[in-house]
Structure formats: structure tokens, C-alpha cells
Design a protein around this motif. Structure first.
Motif, PDB file in Angstrom:
ATOM      1  N   LEU A  65     -11.860   9.012  -1.711  1.00  0.00           N
ATOM      2  CA  LEU A  65     -12.945   7.973  -1.799  1.00  0.00           C
ATOM      3  C   LEU A  65     -12.616   6.615  -2.418  1.00  0.00           C
ATOM      4  O   LEU A  65     -12.411   5.623  -2.227  1.00  0.00           O
ATOM      5  N   ILE A  66     -11.681   7.253  -3.619  1.00  0.00           N
ATOM      6  CA  ILE A  66     -11.080   6.346  -4.452  1.00  0.00           C
ATOM      7  C   ILE A  66      -9.915   5.468  -3.691  1.00  0.00           C
ATOM      8  O   ILE A  66      -9.776   4.415  -3.959  1.00  0.00           O
ATOM      9  N   VAL A  67      -9.192   6.540  -3.234  1.00  0.00           N
ATOM     10  CA  VAL A  67      -8.004   5.672  -2.340  1.00  0.00           C
ATOM     11  C   VAL A  67      -8.460   4.886  -1.321  1.00  0.00           C
ATOM     12  O   VAL A  67      -7.964   3.755  -1.117  1.00  0.00           O
ATOM     13  N   ALA A  68      -9.383   5.443  -0.707  1.00  0.00           N
ATOM     14  CA  ALA A  68      -9.803   4.671   0.475  1.00  0.00           C
ATOM     15  C   ALA A  68     -10.698   3.153   0.214  1.00  0.00           C
ATOM     16  O   ALA A  68     -10.242   2.035   0.879  1.00  0.00           O
ATOM     17  N   THR A  69     -11.237   3.294  -0.881  1.00  0.00           N
ATOM     18  CA  THR A  69     -11.872   1.935  -1.639  1.00  0.00           C
ATOM     19  C   THR A  69     -10.773   0.952  -1.954  1.00  0.00           C
ATOM     20  O   THR A  69     -11.113  -0.265  -1.309  1.00  0.00           O
ATOM     21  N   ALA A  70      -9.735   1.648  -2.478  1.00  0.00           N
ATOM     22  CA  ALA A  70      -8.616   0.402  -2.787  1.00  0.00           C
ATOM     23  C   ALA A  70      -8.050  -0.193  -1.563  1.00  0.00           C
ATOM     24  O   ALA A  70      -7.557  -1.331  -1.443  1.00  0.00           O
ATOM     25  N   LEU A  71      -7.814   0.787  -0.658  1.00  0.00           N
ATOM     26  CA  LEU A  71      -7.136   0.174   0.609  1.00  0.00           C
ATOM     27  C   LEU A  71      -8.043  -0.563   1.697  1.00  0.00           C
ATOM     28  O   LEU A  71      -7.552  -1.442   2.210  1.00  0.00           O
ATOM     29  N   ALA A 113      10.185  -0.267  -2.893  1.00  0.00           N
ATOM     30  CA  ALA A 113      10.405   0.179  -4.260  1.00  0.00           C
ATOM     31  C   ALA A 113       9.104   1.154  -4.719  1.00  0.00           C
ATOM     32  O   ALA A 113       8.961   1.394  -5.946  1.00  0.00           O
ATOM     33  N   SER A 114       8.147   1.367  -4.003  1.00  0.00           N
ATOM     34  CA  SER A 114       6.845   2.060  -4.325  1.00  0.00           C
ATOM     35  C   SER A 114       7.136   3.499  -4.694  1.00  0.00           C
ATOM     36  O   SER A 114       6.796   4.134  -5.499  1.00  0.00           O
ATOM     37  N   GLY A 115       8.113   4.160  -3.814  1.00  0.00           N
ATOM     38  CA  GLY A 115       8.272   5.643  -4.048  1.00  0.00           C
ATOM     39  C   GLY A 115       8.900   5.944  -5.491  1.00  0.00           C
ATOM     40  O   GLY A 115       8.509   6.844  -6.104  1.00  0.00           O
ATOM     41  N   MET A 132      -0.216  -0.299  -3.800  1.00  0.00           N
ATOM     42  CA  MET A 132      -1.367   0.518  -3.397  1.00  0.00           C
ATOM     43  C   MET A 132      -1.228   1.204  -2.381  1.00  0.00           C
ATOM     44  O   MET A 132      -1.572   2.533  -2.457  1.00  0.00           O
ATOM     45  N   THR A 133      -0.838   0.779  -1.088  1.00  0.00           N
ATOM     46  CA  THR A 133      -1.062   1.630  -0.020  1.00  0.00           C
ATOM     47  C   THR A 133      -0.251   2.952  -0.102  1.00  0.00           C
ATOM     48  O   THR A 133      -0.700   3.915   0.084  1.00  0.00           O
ATOM     49  N   PRO A 134       1.222   2.810  -0.272  1.00  0.00           N
ATOM     50  CA  PRO A 134       1.867   3.966  -0.277  1.00  0.00           C
ATOM     51  C   PRO A 134       1.755   5.065  -1.443  1.00  0.00           C
ATOM     52  O   PRO A 134       1.570   6.139  -1.143  1.00  0.00           O
ATOM     53  N   THR A 181       6.012   8.725   1.762  1.00  0.00           N
ATOM     54  CA  THR A 181       5.045   7.704   1.877  1.00  0.00           C
ATOM     55  C   THR A 181       5.493   6.402   1.797  1.00  0.00           C
ATOM     56  O   THR A 181       4.880   5.538   2.506  1.00  0.00           O
ATOM     57  N   THR A 182       6.563   6.226   1.375  1.00  0.00           N
ATOM     58  CA  THR A 182       7.328   4.980   1.358  1.00  0.00           C
ATOM     59  C   THR A 182       7.758   4.545   2.974  1.00  0.00           C
ATOM     60  O   THR A 182       7.339   3.508   3.541  1.00  0.00           O
ATOM     61  N   LEU A 183       8.488   5.450   3.507  1.00  0.00           N
ATOM     62  CA  LEU A 183       8.910   5.471   4.843  1.00  0.00           C
ATOM     63  C   LEU A 183       7.628   5.316   5.796  1.00  0.00           C
ATOM     64  O   LEU A 183       7.813   4.177   6.768  1.00  0.00           O
TER      65      LEU A 183
END
Length: 495
Positions: A9-15, A60-62, A111-113, A388-390
Motif C-alpha cells: 500500500l505504501i509503494v502503491a500510494t507513491a506510484l 541509475a536507480s538500481g 520512485m517506480t523501480p 527492477t531497473t530493466l
């Protein structure tokens, strides 16, 4: 509420905040442009600059998550996105607004990856399907409710609130992330591949930016082709470079895993077709049928209703049929509902349109959940950040390509019909084209092993028990045969 339910839910809210904000701006551009003294066409740079920022910083996120920890990077990304939102609300010129959108893009790119990485490292694989169902919903309903929400806020309040409503959501997200997400980071982070990041950044920016402006008709086709061409050359150079380095920012070696390959290649084709829907459907409703932006938004919101209905059933459906069977069939079913949009006319009852969009939204959401989940079925823990980056880069390119293909199909139909203005009858072929592309993804899903993702689907115990039973029967038969052979030998000696 336990962590396995709270963290999704935390991740979904940010996304959701990121997905909605990237589309909510579309209907508010005229009001923003008038307020800061520029034209809506010029201000469309705000949309493209955001996409450009995403493309450059996602690779660069990973490494960033491994180096500083997924929790702190995720919370920091939400904070950067909030700062960008405040910058947008306070902008007094085009330059200010574009820079603020670039800052938002930096936050969104992390935020997403990283949010997905937090989920993978915090939730047991057996609960991953349910968790991904929650995270998939924002990507589906954000683009659908964004435009009507933007129009509503701009009409009845002020365009500034489009960005300011992110502040309380972001603060809550940061607080919950720091409180409930474990501070996991890599013990031995890899060397940062700066040269690879530059090549990948130019490549992704050229391709994504070129395809996006093609859909918006901002630049002439030769310039668009040049952007995509430069991006393609840069990505080719990156692929050559990636084979020579041990720590690539985009690790294409993960495509050797059958489930990851199906998720990336098949998922790209499926998303390309479905990604054109939020672009084509509102245009059909408004330009073709004469509905207002708000009325159009209420109709297309049906897809979000279907998506929400899916989240409680996804795990059961995948467990019952398995990833390969379900994804193969569902790709065709989802494409059929997308193709049904080609049959909509001004006389089609709105309730029938609503029903088709609700049911179609259910199957599309189910497919997205499966694609997002099965991608990590064979990925080892040290490779999760690269994975997750890919996946995030693939999704970004697929959506940009979907808009471009949808726009090109409409323009081609206009040219063939010798028309200069949009009408309802030019959208049908576009829906057919993108639905066929989505349906073609079924072949790639069928190439997965029959037992693909059984562990995360909850089917492993059944398979193991069956295999153990077969092994036990085989052992029993072997002992029985050996006993019979011994008895026969003894009889022969006695004889």
C-alpha cells in the motif's frame, strides 16, 4: 495491518501519485499557460521534459538503491517528487515550470523501480502476486482518472492544487516508508558504470522522447526520426559496452531467464497496445462523440473500476491455471476487449461502453499483475536491483511506443481517407492495430516453461507432492521388480 499488506500500500500510494501526476497535467495546460503568460503548445515541453528526465535517470536507480539502501532512496525519491510539485505550483515562467517538471521526473525515475525493489525485498515470494496486484492498480487508474481530475480541479479550484495535493500524500508516504520498510542495502555495492549510464541515458531519452513527441505532434517527423535514430545508435553502443563490463546499469543478460524474457519482450508488446488506450479513448469520446473532458473521464474511469475488482482475484486465478496458461489466453482476451473499442459509435449506449471497459479493465489488470510478478520468478536476490531497473525502463519505452503507434495509426487513416480533421471513424483502425500487437504477445508468454513461476503462484507444493508420489511409486516398483528377479533366479536354481 502486517507488513506484507502495508508495504504494498505504501509503494502503491507513491506510484499512484507519480502516475496520476504525469497525466493530470494534460487537461490543465491551457489554464497554466494563460497564468504564466505562454501558449499551451509551448507548455507541452513540460510533458516531454518530464518523460526525458524519467528516461535519463531510471537506469541509475538500481545502483543507487544498492549503494544507499532502498528505504532511504525510496523515501528520498518521494521527497524530490514533492519538491518538484511545489516548484510547479510556484512557477511564474515556462523555464521555472520545465525545471520543476525535470525535478519531478528525477523523483519519479527513482520512485517506480526502487518502490518495486522495496516490495521484492520485503514480501515473501508466496505473497508476491497479491502484493503486485496492489502496485499494478496505480499504473492503470492513474492515466484514466488523471485528465478528468485535472479538469475538475482547474475548473472549480485552481491549477496550483494539482501539484499541492501531492504534499500531504508524499509526507505520509515518507513517514510510513521510514517507519515500516527495513533498511536493506547491498553489503558490497558494484562499481558505478558512468559511461554506461551516459550511453543508456542518451539512448533511452532519444527513443522515449522521440516517440512521445511523435504522439503529441510537437515536432516535424524528420526531427522525430533523428531523435529516435540517435537514441537507437546510442543504445546499440551501450549493448556493446554492457557485454564488456561486470556492472552494467541495464543488465540484458537477465533476458537469458525464460520468465524475465517473456515479461520483457511479451510485456513490451502487450503494454504497447494497451498503452495506446489512454491516448485514443479520450480523443474518441471528446472529438468523435462530442463529450466534455469531464464526461469522457467518467466513461473511461470504467477501466479503473475493472482494475480494482481484479486485485482480490489475481492470486487465485494464477494459482488455478499457472502463469503460462493464464497469460497466454488472457493476452488474447484482453486484446479482444481492446479491439471492441473499434466498434464504438456515437449511437452505442454508454452503458454498453462502460460494461466493455469495466470487463476489459479487469483482464488487462490481471495481465499486468502477472507480467510484473513473473519477471522476478527466477531472479536471484543480488540481481533484484538490476531486474527492477530493466523492467521499469521497458515499461517506460512501451508506453511511449504505444502513444506513437496509436497516433501514427490515426494519422495514416486520416491520410487514406483524405481527411484533415479528426472524426469518430478514424479511430477504429488504430484500435485494431494496437489490439493485434497486444494479442501477438501471447506467443512469447507461451514460450515460458510449463511450471514457470509456480513457486510464487503457490503451485510448488502441489508439483512437489506429485513428483514425490511418482518417485515413491517408482522406487516401490523397482524394489518389487528386484524381489521378483531374485525369486525367479532362486526358482531356476532349485529347478
Amino acid at each position: 495491518m502486517n507488513k506484507e499488506r502495508l508495504i504494498p500500500l505504501i509503494v502503491a500510494t507513491a506510484l499512484f501519485m507519480e502516475n496520476m501526476d504525469s497525466t493530470v497535467i494534460a487537461t490543465s495546460l491551457p489554464a497554466i499557460a494563460a497564468d504564466i503568460g505562454t501558449s499551451p503548445l509551448t507548455l507541452k515541453l513540460a510533458i516531454t521534459s518530464y518523460l526525458l528526465s524519467l528516461a535519463v535517470f531510471i537506469p541509475a536507480s538500481g545502483w543507487t538503491a544498492d549503494r544507499f539502501g532502498a528505504r532511504i532512496v525510496f523515501a528520498g525519491a518521494v521527497g524530490v517528487f514533492m519538491l518538484g510539485s511545489i516548484g510547479c505550483a510556484l512557477s511564474g515562467s515556462v523555464t521555472d515550470f520545465v525545471f520543476a517538471r525535470i525535478l519531478q521526473g528525477l523523483g519519479g525515475a527513482m520512485m517506480t523501480p526502487v518502490g518495486r525493489l522495496v516490495l521484492l525485498r520485503s514480501v515473501d515470494k508466496s505473497a508476491l502476486v497479491n502484493a503486485m496486484a496492489w502496485v499494478t492498480v496505480p499504473a492503470l487508474i492513474g492515466p484514466v482518472i488523471g485528465p478528468p481530475l485535472g479538469g475538475f480541479i482547474t475548473t472549480y479550484f485552481s491549477w496550483h492544487w494539482i501539484f499541492l495535493i501531492n504534499i500531504p500524500i508524499g509526507l505520509l508516504g515518507i513517514f510510513l516508508a521510514l517507519k515500516y520498510i527495513d533498511p536493506i542495502k547491498s553489503v558490497d555495492p558494484e562499481r558505478f558504470d558512468l559511461y554506461g549510464l551516459v550511453l543508456a541515458g542518451i539512448g533511452l531519452a532519444g527513443i522515449a522522447f522521440g516517440l512521445s513527441v511523435a504522439g503529441l505532434n510537437l515536432l516535424p517527423w524528420p526531427i522525430v526520426a533523428a531523435l529516435v535514430g540517435v537514441g537507437t545508435v546510442s543504445m546499440t553502443l551501450y549493448v556493446i559496452h554492457a557485454k564488456r563490463t561486470g556492472s552494467p546499469v541495464l543488465d540484458f543478460s537477465l533476458l537469458r531467464l525464460p520468465t524475465m524474457r517473456a515479461s520483457i519482450v511479451g510485456g513490451f508488446m502487450f503494454r504497447l497496445g494497451i498503452g495506446a488506450l489512454p491516448f485514443l479513448l479520450p480523443l474518441l469520446m471528446q472529438v468523435g462523440f462530442g463529450l466534455s473532458p469531464f464526461q469522457s473521464g467518467l466513461v473511461t474511469f470504467a477501466s479503473a473500476v475493472g482494475a480494482m475488482g481484479m486485485k482480490t482475484l489475481a492470486a487465485r486465478i494464477i494459482k488455478a491455471f499457472g502463469f503460462r496458461n493464464m497469460m497466454t489466453v488472457n493476452a488474447v482476451v484482453s486484446a479482444a476487449f481492446l479491439a471492441a473499442c473499434a466498434l464504438f459509435t456515437a449511437t452505442t449506449p454508454l452503458m454498453l461502453i462502460f460494461t466493455i471497459l469495466v470487463v476489459g479493465g479487469f483482464f488487462r489488470s490481471l495481465q499486468f499483475t502477472a507480467i510484473n510478478t513473473v519477471a522476478y520468478a527466477e531472479v536471484e536476490a543480488p540481481q533484484m536491483s538490476r531486474a527492477t531497473t530493466l523492467v521499469s525502463v521497458n515499461q517506460q519505452l512501451a508506453v511511449s511506443a504505444g502513444v506513437a503507434v496509436g497516433a501514427f495509426s490515426v494519422e495514416t487513416t486520416l491520410a487514406l481517407h483524405h481527411q484533415t480533421e479528426l472524426s469518430a471513424d478514424v479511430f477504429g483502425p488504430a484500435f485494431i492495430v494496437v489490439s493485434l500487437i497486444s494479442a501477438a504477445s501471447a506467443w512469447f508468454f507461451w514460450q515460458m516453461p510449463a511450471d514457470a513461476g509456480n513457486e510464487i503462484a503457490g503451485r510448488k507444493a502441489i508439483d512437489i507432492s506429485s513428483r514425490k508420489g511418482a518417485e515413491k511409486r517408482a522406487a516401490t516398483d523397482a524394489v518389487k521388480a528386484a524381489t521378483e528377479d531374485t525369486q525367479n533366479a532362486r526358482d531356476q536354481r532349485l529347478g
